[in-house]
Design a protein around this motif. Sequence first.
Motif, PDB file in Angstrom:
ATOM      1  N   VAL A  77       0.834  -1.205   0.000  1.00 18.61           N
ATOM      2  CA  VAL A  77       0.000   0.000   0.000  1.00 18.61           C
ATOM      3  C   VAL A  77       0.870   1.257   0.000  1.00 18.61           C
ATOM      4  CG1 VAL A  77      -1.897   1.196   1.141  1.00 18.61           C
ATOM      5  CG2 VAL A  77      -1.763  -1.288   1.266  1.00 18.61           C
ATOM      6  N   GLN A  78       1.952   1.234   0.777  1.00 15.92           N
ATOM      7  CA  GLN A  78       2.864   2.381   0.824  1.00 15.92           C
ATOM      8  C   GLN A  78       3.449   2.670  -0.556  1.00 15.92           C
ATOM      9  OE1 GLN A  78       5.594   0.893   3.714  1.00 15.92           O
ATOM     10  NE2 GLN A  78       4.151   1.090   5.408  1.00 15.92           N
ATOM     11  N   ALA A  79       3.889   1.636  -1.245  1.00 17.86           N
ATOM     12  CA  ALA A  79       4.458   1.821  -2.579  1.00 17.86           C
ATOM     13  C   ALA A  79       3.396   2.330  -3.555  1.00 17.86           C
ATOM     14  CB  ALA A  79       5.053   0.509  -3.078  1.00 17.86           C
ATOM     15  N   PHE A  80       2.175   1.835  -3.418  1.00 16.21           N
ATOM     16  CA  PHE A  80       1.091   2.264  -4.306  1.00 16.21           C
ATOM     17  C   PHE A  80       0.754   3.733  -4.068  1.00 16.21           C
ATOM     18  CE2 PHE A  80      -3.344   2.634  -5.657  1.00 16.21           C
ATOM     19  CZ  PHE A  80      -3.284   2.029  -6.900  1.00 16.21           C
ATOM     20  N   VAL A  81       0.679   4.136  -2.810  1.00 15.00           N
ATOM     21  CA  VAL A  81       0.401   5.537  -2.482  1.00 15.00           C
ATOM     22  C   VAL A  81       1.533   6.427  -2.991  1.00 15.00           C
ATOM     23  CG1 VAL A  81       0.158   7.185  -0.573  1.00 15.00           C
ATOM     24  CG2 VAL A  81      -1.064   5.008  -0.507  1.00 15.00           C
ATOM     25  N   ALA A  82       2.769   5.956  -2.886  1.00 13.50           N
ATOM     26  CA  ALA A  82       3.900   6.729  -3.407  1.00 13.50           C
ATOM     27  C   ALA A  82       3.769   6.939  -4.910  1.00 13.50           C
ATOM     28  CB  ALA A  82       5.215   6.016  -3.075  1.00 13.50           C
ATOM     29  N   CYS A  83       3.258   5.943  -5.627  1.00 12.81           N
ATOM     30  CA  CYS A  83       3.054   6.092  -7.073  1.00 12.81           C
ATOM     31  C   CYS A  83       2.024   7.180  -7.365  1.00 12.81           C
ATOM     32  CB  CYS A  83       2.609   4.763  -7.676  1.00 12.81           C
ATOM     33  SG  CYS A  83       3.895   3.503  -7.735  1.00 12.81           S
TER      34      CYS A  83
ATOM     35  N   PHE B 203      -1.897  12.661   0.354  1.00 10.55           N
ATOM     36  CA  PHE B 203      -1.324  11.319   0.338  1.00 10.55           C
ATOM     37  C   PHE B 203      -0.008  11.248   1.106  1.00 10.55           C
ATOM     38  CE2 PHE B 203      -4.383  10.795  -3.086  1.00 10.55           C
ATOM     39  CZ  PHE B 203      -4.877   9.536  -2.786  1.00 10.55           C
ATOM     40  N   THR B 204       0.609  12.379   1.369  1.00 15.06           N
ATOM     41  CA  THR B 204       1.760  12.389   2.284  1.00 15.06           C
ATOM     42  C   THR B 204       1.305  11.982   3.677  1.00 15.06           C
ATOM     43  OG1 THR B 204       2.956  14.083   1.034  1.00 15.06           O
ATOM     44  CG2 THR B 204       3.532  13.814   3.358  1.00 15.06           C
ATOM     45  N   TYR B 205       0.193  12.542   4.125  1.00 17.15           N
ATOM     46  CA  TYR B 205      -0.350  12.188   5.437  1.00 17.15           C
ATOM     47  C   TYR B 205      -0.854  10.750   5.451  1.00 17.15           C
ATOM     48  CZ  TYR B 205       0.033  16.990   7.058  1.00 17.15           C
ATOM     49  OH  TYR B 205       0.521  18.209   7.450  1.00 17.15           O
TER      50      TYR B 205
END
Length: 301
Positions: A164-170, A277-279
């Motif tokens: 999920v973290q990698a997806f949000v980073a995208c 999305f940073t938060y």
Amino acid sequence: MESTGGPYLNTAAVTSPTGITRLLQMTFGCTTFSLVAHQGGFSAAYGTFCMFVWTFCFAITVFIITCEFTHLHSCLSLSWGNFTAAFAMLATLMSVTAAVIYPLYFVQVGCYPIGCEVRDFRIAASVFAGLLFVAYAAEVFLTRAKPGQVTSYMATISGLLKIVQAFVACIIFGALVNDSQYGKYVATQWCVAVYSFCFVVTVIVVAFSVTGKTALLWFPFERSVVIYTFGAVLLYMSAAVIWPVFCFDSKYGSPQRPSLCAKGKCPWDSQLVIAIFTYVNLLLYVLDLAYSQRIRFVSHL
């Protein structure tokens, strides 16, 4: 003659709850992109992304079912449990994104100007896209690590959160390249460096887990992951403070959306998406750090 190698086919791959769920994924995915390709239609980057999601997830699901049914996964240099858990989580995120984007951009109530037949095909495709998301979410629910259970790392809450973290980073990267003006200040460039560093390390953690190569490292993988997660929390905390200040403070940016900003091409909109999305990712890393204290890493399952 007596068989010494056991059954050649693993029927549990298609009869177990997880196997049935994967068959439904294959069915829903094939139906969705067939409806779109036959009559529903798609265009622009949004439509292309949706078609990619449905075809990609379908292909990998067929690959997983085939490998488990024929025991071929034992010949692959992969940690199979980590691979399937990671893909199920990724497919869940990708399919829910496509299930939202396609009806949002392509489905309408009236028939004009596309015609009633095309409209009906698009509505049907949207329904099956939603069912596809439910099927992948069901697999994540079925295969997730239970309390006290020793299982693959990617099946734990911490492992799933990595995806999920990698997806949000995208999503953050997509907003960054959409005229976010991040190069205006050194402080916002620092935030981009934070997003990039955490994304790369997270992907490396997932890659080592999926390939089952963690045992070959000269340092303790599990301890390093926890230390990295703690560092990622601190880095994202800095970005969560710096980005809003340099984008929405009246001294550096604009507290409100400029009235003359074109819809879809406004830097302020991209900056707002990045801030949100940073938060989101900060919260995900905090949860990851909390859960990583309670898991046991297993790389060979």
